[in-house]
Design an enzyme around this catalytic site. Structure first.
Site, PDB file in Angstrom:
ATOM      1  N   ASP A   9       0.870  -1.177   0.000  1.00 12.62           N
ATOM      2  CA  ASP A   9       0.000   0.000   0.000  1.00 12.62           C
ATOM      3  C   ASP A   9       0.909   1.228   0.000  1.00 12.62           C
ATOM      4  O   ASP A   9       1.744   1.384   0.900  1.00 12.62           O
ATOM      5  CB  ASP A   9      -0.854  -0.062   1.271  1.00 12.62           C
ATOM      6  CG  ASP A   9      -1.768   1.135   1.432  1.00 12.62           C
ATOM      7  OD1 ASP A   9      -1.602   2.141   0.716  1.00 12.62           O
ATOM      8  OD2 ASP A   9      -2.644   1.065   2.313  1.00 12.62           O
ATOM      9  N   GLY A  31      -9.743   5.078  -5.918  1.00 14.77           N
ATOM     10  CA  GLY A  31      -8.488   4.353  -6.095  1.00 14.77           C
ATOM     11  C   GLY A  31      -7.377   4.837  -5.178  1.00 14.77           C
ATOM     12  O   GLY A  31      -7.611   5.201  -4.014  1.00 14.77           O
ATOM     13  N   ASP A  33      -5.721   7.542  -5.314  1.00  9.84           N
ATOM     14  CA  ASP A  33      -5.920   8.969  -5.009  1.00  9.84           C
ATOM     15  C   ASP A  33      -6.743   9.130  -3.725  1.00  9.84           C
ATOM     16  O   ASP A  33      -6.356   9.862  -2.798  1.00  9.84           O
ATOM     17  CB  ASP A  33      -6.631   9.606  -6.216  1.00  9.84           C
ATOM     18  CG  ASP A  33      -6.627  11.123  -6.209  1.00  9.84           C
ATOM     19  OD1 ASP A  33      -5.988  11.714  -5.323  1.00  9.84           O
ATOM     20  OD2 ASP A  33      -7.258  11.706  -7.111  1.00  9.84           O
ATOM     21  N   THR A 117      -3.510   2.346 -14.713  1.00 11.17           N
ATOM     22  CA  THR A 117      -3.963   0.969 -15.004  1.00 11.17           C
ATOM     23  C   THR A 117      -5.189   0.551 -14.195  1.00 11.17           C
ATOM     24  O   THR A 117      -5.603  -0.604 -14.270  1.00 11.17           O
ATOM     25  CB  THR A 117      -2.833  -0.056 -14.792  1.00 11.17           C
ATOM     26  OG1 THR A 117      -2.500  -0.114 -13.400  1.00 11.17           O
ATOM     27  CG2 THR A 117      -1.610   0.280 -15.618  1.00 11.17           C
ATOM     28  N   GLY A 118      -5.766   1.476 -13.439  1.00 10.63           N
ATOM     29  CA  GLY A 118      -6.990   1.182 -12.704  1.00 10.63           C
ATOM     30  C   GLY A 118      -8.180   1.747 -13.446  1.00 10.63           C
ATOM     31  O   GLY A 118      -8.515   1.310 -14.556  1.00 10.63           O
ATOM     32  N   VAL A 119      -8.802   2.766 -12.865  1.00 11.46           N
ATOM     33  CA  VAL A 119      -9.973   3.424 -13.451  1.00 11.46           C
ATOM     34  C   VAL A 119      -9.695   3.912 -14.881  1.00 11.46           C
ATOM     35  O   VAL A 119     -10.587   3.894 -15.729  1.00 11.46           O
ATOM     36  CB  VAL A 119     -10.382   4.616 -12.551  1.00 11.46           C
ATOM     37  CG1 VAL A 119     -11.466   5.450 -13.197  1.00 11.46           C
ATOM     38  CG2 VAL A 119     -10.862   4.121 -11.202  1.00 11.46           C
ATOM     39  N   TYR A 120      -8.467   4.306 -15.171  1.00  9.64           N
ATOM     40  CA  TYR A 120      -8.142   4.860 -16.488  1.00  9.64           C
ATOM     41  C   TYR A 120      -7.873   3.789 -17.547  1.00  9.64           C
ATOM     42  O   TYR A 120      -7.633   4.131 -18.713  1.00  9.64           O
ATOM     43  CB  TYR A 120      -6.966   5.843 -16.384  1.00  9.64           C
ATOM     44  CG  TYR A 120      -7.358   7.211 -15.838  1.00  9.64           C
ATOM     45  CD1 TYR A 120      -8.672   7.513 -15.510  1.00  9.64           C
ATOM     46  CD2 TYR A 120      -6.402   8.200 -15.651  1.00  9.64           C
ATOM     47  CE1 TYR A 120      -9.026   8.756 -15.008  1.00  9.64           C
ATOM     48  CE2 TYR A 120      -6.748   9.457 -15.153  1.00  9.64           C
ATOM     49  CZ  TYR A 120      -8.066   9.729 -14.834  1.00  9.64           C
ATOM     50  OH  TYR A 120      -8.414  10.963 -14.349  1.00  9.64           O
TER      51      TYR A 120
END
Ligand code: AR6
Length: 171
Positions: A9, A31, A33, A117-120
């Site tokens: 983390d 995420g 952020d 590489t997450g939400v985007y």
């Protein structure tokens, strides 16, 4: 070794600077952020409000407040739009701009999440290759600095390890 890949983390990293996969408003989100803002406390959002956003591929720096890291470097990575909208260059620019800002502020140890590489939805293997080339290229020019890639899940860690193996010997 200058470049290390771990799972973990990013909000618990004792680096001089951690990087936030932000959006162009710099006013928080989900995420990583959201996790960084929660851990840093409300003072972080207060400072972010004074920055008036940030363009995709660029970076801005704040203090780390309640985080163990001294600084947070905020960079909006590109949203994946199929690959023909400059996404590769913008992602490389997010890594490079973040590292340049770290160097300018005397931050020698920098921790990154897997930007975009997450939400985007940037394809993971492609993003890992770009991140590895950019970070290792920067470290070759700045041998006094070190970077940790903090992967939140095993799939992400495996992709960054594969990219590093294909890249060759790290700095
Ligand atoms: N430590 C390390 N990595 C994390 C953590 C954590 N605590 N939490 C999530 N990740 P994302 P993006 C990983 O979606 O794709 C936000 O709403 C996550 O598993 O956080 O650049 C912003 O405000 C993934 O591997 O960032 C923007 O609107 C990686 O971090 C947007 O999301 C990035 O996933 C940015 O999207």
């Amino acid at each position: 070794m200058g470049y290390t890949i771990i799972s973990g983390d990013i909000t618990t990293q004792h680096a001089d600077a951690i990087v936030n996969a932000a959006n162009t408003s710099l006013l928080g989100g989900g995420g990583v952020d959201g996790a960084i803002h929660r851990a840093a406390g409300p003072e972080l959002l207060r400072e972010c409000r004074t920055l008036h956003g940030c363009r995709t591929g660029e970076a801005k720096i704040t203090k780390g407040y309640r985080l163990p890291a001294r600084y947070v470097i905020h960079t909006p990575g590109p949203v994946w739009r199929g690959g023909n909208a400059g996404e590769d260059e913008l992602l490389a620019s997010s890594y490079w701009s973040s590292l340049r800002l770290a160097a300018e502020n005397g931050a020698k140890t920098v921790a990154f999440p897997s930007i975009s590489t997450g939400v985007y939805r940037f394809p993971l293997e492609r993003a890992a290759r770009i991140a590895t080339e950019t970070v290792c290229g920067f470290l070759r020019e700045h041998p006094d600095m070190s970077v940790t890639m903090v992967c939140f899940d095993e799939r992400t860690k495996a992709a960054y390890e594969k990219a590093l193996a294909e890249y060759g010997s790290p700095p």
